[in-house]
Design a protein around this motif. Structure first.
Motif, PDB file in Angstrom:
ATOM      1  N   ALA A   1       0.836  -1.199   0.000  1.00  0.00           N
ATOM      2  CA  ALA A   1       0.000   0.000   0.000  1.00  0.00           C
ATOM      3  C   ALA A   1       0.874   1.253   0.000  1.00  0.00           C
ATOM      4  O   ALA A   1       1.912   1.304   0.674  1.00  0.00           O
ATOM      5  N   PHE A   2       0.450   2.234  -0.776  1.00  0.00           N
ATOM      6  CA  PHE A   2       1.071   3.554  -0.791  1.00  0.00           C
ATOM      7  C   PHE A   2       0.062   4.518  -0.160  1.00  0.00           C
ATOM      8  O   PHE A   2      -1.018   4.740  -0.712  1.00  0.00           O
ATOM      9  N   ILE A   3       0.411   5.055   0.982  1.00  0.00           N
ATOM     10  CA  ILE A   3      -0.505   5.887   1.756  1.00  0.00           C
ATOM     11  C   ILE A   3      -0.190   7.364   1.518  1.00  0.00           C
ATOM     12  O   ILE A   3       0.971   7.777   1.555  1.00  0.00           O
ATOM     13  N   ASP A   4      -1.224   8.125   1.280  1.00  0.00           N
ATOM     14  CA  ASP A   4      -1.128   9.569   1.044  1.00  0.00           C
ATOM     15  C   ASP A   4      -0.215  10.226   2.084  1.00  0.00           C
ATOM     16  O   ASP A   4      -0.426  10.085   3.295  1.00  0.00           O
ATOM     17  N   ASP A   5       0.800  10.940   1.603  1.00  0.00           N
ATOM     18  CA  ASP A   5       1.741  11.560   2.538  1.00  0.00           C
ATOM     19  C   ASP A   5       1.137  12.738   3.295  1.00  0.00           C
ATOM     20  O   ASP A   5       1.777  13.301   4.183  1.00  0.00           O
ATOM     21  N   ARG A   6      -0.109  13.088   2.974  1.00  0.00           N
ATOM     22  CA  ARG A   6      -0.809  14.125   3.748  1.00  0.00           C
ATOM     23  C   ARG A   6      -1.484  13.566   4.986  1.00  0.00           C
ATOM     24  O   ARG A   6      -2.001  14.319   5.809  1.00  0.00           O
ATOM     25  N   ALA A   7      -1.507  12.241   5.121  1.00  0.00           N
ATOM     26  CA  ALA A   7      -2.213  11.605   6.235  1.00  0.00           C
ATOM     27  C   ALA A   7      -1.506  11.876   7.565  1.00  0.00           C
ATOM     28  O   ALA A   7      -0.273  11.859   7.641  1.00  0.00           O
ATOM     29  N   SER A   8      -2.281  12.104   8.612  1.00  0.00           N
ATOM     30  CA  SER A   8      -1.714  12.215   9.954  1.00  0.00           C
ATOM     31  C   SER A   8      -1.183  10.848  10.371  1.00  0.00           C
ATOM     32  O   SER A   8      -1.447   9.829   9.716  1.00  0.00           O
ATOM     33  N   GLU A   9      -0.460  10.800  11.466  1.00  0.00           N
ATOM     34  CA  GLU A   9       0.062   9.514  11.942  1.00  0.00           C
ATOM     35  C   GLU A   9      -1.076   8.548  12.248  1.00  0.00           C
ATOM     36  O   GLU A   9      -1.001   7.360  11.924  1.00  0.00           O
ATOM     37  N   ALA A  10      -2.138   9.049  12.867  1.00  0.00           N
ATOM     38  CA  ALA A  10      -3.275   8.190  13.212  1.00  0.00           C
ATOM     39  C   ALA A  10      -4.004   7.715  11.957  1.00  0.00           C
ATOM     40  O   ALA A  10      -4.425   6.554  11.871  1.00  0.00           O
ATOM     41  N   ALA A  11      -4.143   8.600  10.971  1.00  0.00           N
ATOM     42  CA  ALA A  11      -4.803   8.220   9.716  1.00  0.00           C
ATOM     43  C   ALA A  11      -3.949   7.209   8.959  1.00  0.00           C
ATOM     44  O   ALA A  11      -4.465   6.233   8.393  1.00  0.00           O
ATOM     45  N   TYR A  12      -2.636   7.426   8.951  1.00  0.00           N
ATOM     46  CA  TYR A  12      -1.724   6.489   8.291  1.00  0.00           C
ATOM     47  C   TYR A  12      -1.852   5.103   8.915  1.00  0.00           C
ATOM     48  O   TYR A  12      -1.991   4.094   8.209  1.00  0.00           O
ATOM     49  N   GLU A  13      -1.816   5.052  10.223  1.00  0.00           N
ATOM     50  CA  GLU A  13      -1.925   3.771  10.932  1.00  0.00           C
ATOM     51  C   GLU A  13      -3.255   3.099  10.628  1.00  0.00           C
ATOM     52  O   GLU A  13      -3.314   1.887  10.384  1.00  0.00           O
TER      53      GLU A  13
END
Length: 209
Positions: free
Chosen positions: A85-97
């Protein structure tokens, strides 16, 4: 978030998914529900998800994008997938997790099948993930790793061809599409799926049930 709570957190994702694979004609997995092999005997695919509305627990996921890398050695339903998965680099740490939990299958619910079918999760990484819609064309760009563009296939009346009322895991209505660009440069793979099968699906996913 404590590991023992993963799989119990309520989550939702509403938006759109696009996918391009190496099948030479429309993906047999949609109507066979993974029982029929891909046209080339194996599946290599990239996908993009635009999250219009979403949440993982109390964390807002709205406006974020995700890119996926998928490699399946045979029938989709038999498993042994490799995925990343490639996660949007705008995501917060909690959103990324939260997004890693969702797309690894750990969060259960709609994407929980990943935890069963994926034998090797190659990992998740933050990346600039851009999902654009220009007219009917959908474009996904994940740096130089995924550069894709898909367009719907028009029917006789000029309307998009849609396979409706399916039990496909992504959603019941799948728009038949084709890739005008489908380039992947990631995890040691170099793929070019221009002109190959593609799908567009409006998604309404949730978990953990």
């Amino acid at each position: 978030m404590a590991l023992d709570t993963v799989g119990t957190v309520p989550w939702t994702i509403k938006g759109e998914l696009i996918l391009n694979c190496n099948c030479t004609v429309f993906c047999p997995c949609v109507v066979s529900l993974g029982k029929h092999p891909p046209t080339e005997g194996y599946c290599q695919a990239w996908a993009g998800i635009r999250i219009d509305e979403g949440q993982y627990g109390d964390e807002d996921l709205s406006g974020l994008n995700v890119g996926l890398f998928l490699e399946i050695p045979g029938n989709m339903g038999r498993g042994n997938w490799k995925a990343a998965a490639f996660i949007d680099d705008r995501a917060s740490e909690a959103a990324y997790e939260g997004l890693v939990n969702i797309f690894s299958g750990a969060a259960r619910g709609t994407t929980g099948l990943f935890s069963v079918l994926v034998s090797e999760f190659l990992g998740a990484e933050r990346s600039p993930v851009h999902f654009e819609t220009v007219g009917k064309e959908r474009r996904l760009m994940v740096g130089k790793k995924i550069q894709g563009s898909v367009v719907p296939v028009e029917g006789k009346d000029g309307k998009d061809i849609v396979v409706t009322n399916t039990e496909y895991w992504m959603g019941p209505d799948i728009t038949v599409a084709t890739a005008t660009k489908g380039k992947v440069r990631a995890f040691g793979r170099v793929w070019d799926f221009d002109g190959r099968s593609a799908e567009i699906c409006q998604i309404d996913w949730h978990g953990p049930k």
